[in-house]
Design a protein around this motif. Structure first.
Motif, PDB file in Angstrom:
ATOM      1  N   GLY A  87      32.467  47.593  35.385  1.00  0.00           N
ATOM      2  CA  GLY A  87      33.164  47.371  36.647  1.00  0.00           C
ATOM      3  C   GLY A  87      34.651  47.500  36.462  1.00  0.00           C
ATOM      4  O   GLY A  87      35.132  47.896  35.394  1.00  0.00           O
ATOM      5  N   PHE A 101      29.920  45.709  38.803  1.00  0.00           N
ATOM      6  CA  PHE A 101      30.729  44.699  39.478  1.00  0.00           C
ATOM      7  C   PHE A 101      32.073  45.270  39.890  1.00  0.00           C
ATOM      8  O   PHE A 101      32.525  46.278  39.367  1.00  0.00           O
ATOM      9  CB  PHE A 101      30.934  43.464  38.583  1.00  0.00           C
ATOM     10  N   VAL A 160      36.102  43.786  40.753  1.00  0.00           N
ATOM     11  CA  VAL A 160      37.016  42.661  40.655  1.00  0.00           C
ATOM     12  C   VAL A 160      38.001  42.750  41.815  1.00  0.00           C
ATOM     13  O   VAL A 160      38.684  43.768  41.980  1.00  0.00           O
ATOM     14  CB  VAL A 160      37.774  42.662  39.304  1.00  0.00           C
ATOM     15  N   GLN A 217      34.736  34.000  45.251  1.00  0.00           N
ATOM     16  CA  GLN A 217      34.655  34.710  43.979  1.00  0.00           C
ATOM     17  C   GLN A 217      35.745  35.763  43.852  1.00  0.00           C
ATOM     18  O   GLN A 217      36.191  36.320  44.843  1.00  0.00           O
ATOM     19  CB  GLN A 217      33.295  35.403  43.858  1.00  0.00           C
ATOM     20  N   GLN A 218      36.096  36.059  42.626  1.00  0.00           N
ATOM     21  CA  GLN A 218      36.976  37.181  42.351  1.00  0.00           C
ATOM     22  C   GLN A 218      36.167  38.365  41.831  1.00  0.00           C
ATOM     23  O   GLN A 218      36.525  39.509  42.064  1.00  0.00           O
ATOM     24  CB  GLN A 218      38.064  36.807  41.331  1.00  0.00           C
ATOM     25  N   VAL A 219      35.075  38.095  41.134  1.00  0.00           N
ATOM     26  CA  VAL A 219      34.223  39.155  40.591  1.00  0.00           C
ATOM     27  C   VAL A 219      32.979  39.226  41.467  1.00  0.00           C
ATOM     28  O   VAL A 219      32.221  38.262  41.566  1.00  0.00           O
ATOM     29  CB  VAL A 219      33.855  38.880  39.119  1.00  0.00           C
ATOM     30  N   GLU A 220      32.776  40.385  42.102  1.00  0.00           N
ATOM     31  CA  GLU A 220      31.667  40.591  43.031  1.00  0.00           C
ATOM     32  C   GLU A 220      30.580  41.450  42.398  1.00  0.00           C
ATOM     33  O   GLU A 220      30.859  42.377  41.654  1.00  0.00           O
ATOM     34  CB  GLU A 220      32.166  41.275  44.306  1.00  0.00           C
ATOM     35  N   ILE A 249      35.358  48.022  31.352  1.00  0.00           N
ATOM     36  CA  ILE A 249      36.192  48.120  32.548  1.00  0.00           C
ATOM     37  C   ILE A 249      36.504  49.592  32.779  1.00  0.00           C
ATOM     38  O   ILE A 249      36.871  50.306  31.834  1.00  0.00           O
ATOM     39  CB  ILE A 249      37.510  47.323  32.372  1.00  0.00           C
ATOM     40  N   ALA A 256      41.603  43.027  35.620  1.00  0.00           N
ATOM     41  CA  ALA A 256      40.139  43.002  35.556  1.00  0.00           C
ATOM     42  C   ALA A 256      39.668  42.349  34.255  1.00  0.00           C
ATOM     43  O   ALA A 256      38.720  41.557  34.258  1.00  0.00           O
ATOM     44  CB  ALA A 256      39.586  44.419  35.687  1.00  0.00           C
ATOM     45  N   ALA A 314      39.969  38.598  34.503  1.00  0.00           N
ATOM     46  CA  ALA A 314      38.971  38.004  35.401  1.00  0.00           C
ATOM     47  C   ALA A 314      37.611  37.869  34.721  1.00  0.00           C
ATOM     48  O   ALA A 314      36.956  36.829  34.845  1.00  0.00           O
ATOM     49  CB  ALA A 314      38.851  38.831  36.683  1.00  0.00           C
ATOM     50  N   VAL A 315      37.182  38.891  33.988  1.00  0.00           N
ATOM     51  CA  VAL A 315      35.858  38.803  33.353  1.00  0.00           C
ATOM     52  C   VAL A 315      35.910  37.947  32.091  1.00  0.00           C
ATOM     53  O   VAL A 315      34.915  37.302  31.739  1.00  0.00           O
ATOM     54  CB  VAL A 315      35.215  40.179  33.096  1.00  0.00           C
TER      55      VAL A 315
END
Length: 180
Positions: free
Chosen positions: A65, A92, A94, A105-108, A120, A134, A137-138
């Motif tokens: 993602g 996903f 971000v 959420q920030q990560v969809e 990424i 990104a 976030a992960v």
């Protein structure tokens, strides 16, 4: 013509504008690259999915993602090709910031889990800001970022910034491949 050469020609024709611009980093450049003009093109999406799936096939990856907007069409294109190849990947997106409503959420996408190995993706790498966002976030979820894959590395410091965060960068092309 192989997929890589076909993608290069499509990017050169559709995604590059050779004119002075100010980039999101604030830097000025003599060209602009908009990978969405190719990743949202059916032939371009197909070629991108083929090439990135080739880059992922021998990796032990759980999810792919990236930050919205550059990653969105790339992630969408990967799904059908990953499925066709039997690659068991979650996809996903971000968000630039967590939603202030709903799930916040920030990560969809399908929920990422701590320990998952992720890649990424993005269309272009300049300073690395989008990919860094990104990655952060992960990593907050507890995922391991194995690498970042970009369509074009502008060769303007982004790779070094990501490597300082222990993120390996693989680019399909660099600006030099287009004479820039």
């Amino acid at each position: 013509m192989d997929n890589r050469q076909a993608l290069k020609e499509l990017l050169d024709t559709l995604a590059f504008e050779r004119r002075p611009v100010v980039l999101s980093s604030g830097k000025t450049s003599n060209y602009y690259f908009d990978g969405r003009k190719v990743s949202l093109n059916p032939q371009g999406a197909y070629l991108i999915a083929q090439i990135i799936c080739d880059m992922l096939e021998n990796e032990n990856i759980d999810a792919v993602g990236g930050l919205t907007m550059g990653a969105d069409p790339i992630v969408g294109a990967l799904g059908p090709e990953a499925y066709r190849r039997g690659l068991d990947l979650s996809l996903f997106i971000v968000r630039k910031e967590a939603k202030q409503h709903g799930t916040k959420q920030q990560v969809e996408g399908p929920p990422l889990k701590p320990g998952q190995r992720v890649v990424i993706v993005d269309d272009v790498l300049t300073t690395g800001g989008s990919i860094i966002q990104a990655v952060q976030a992960v990593r907050e979820i507890g995922c391991e970022v194995v690498k970042a894959i970009v369509l074009v590395d502008r060769l303007e410091g982004g790779t070094q910034a990501l490597e300082e965060m222990n993120v390996r960068v693989e680019s399909v092309f660099t600006a030099a491949d287009f004479g820039l």
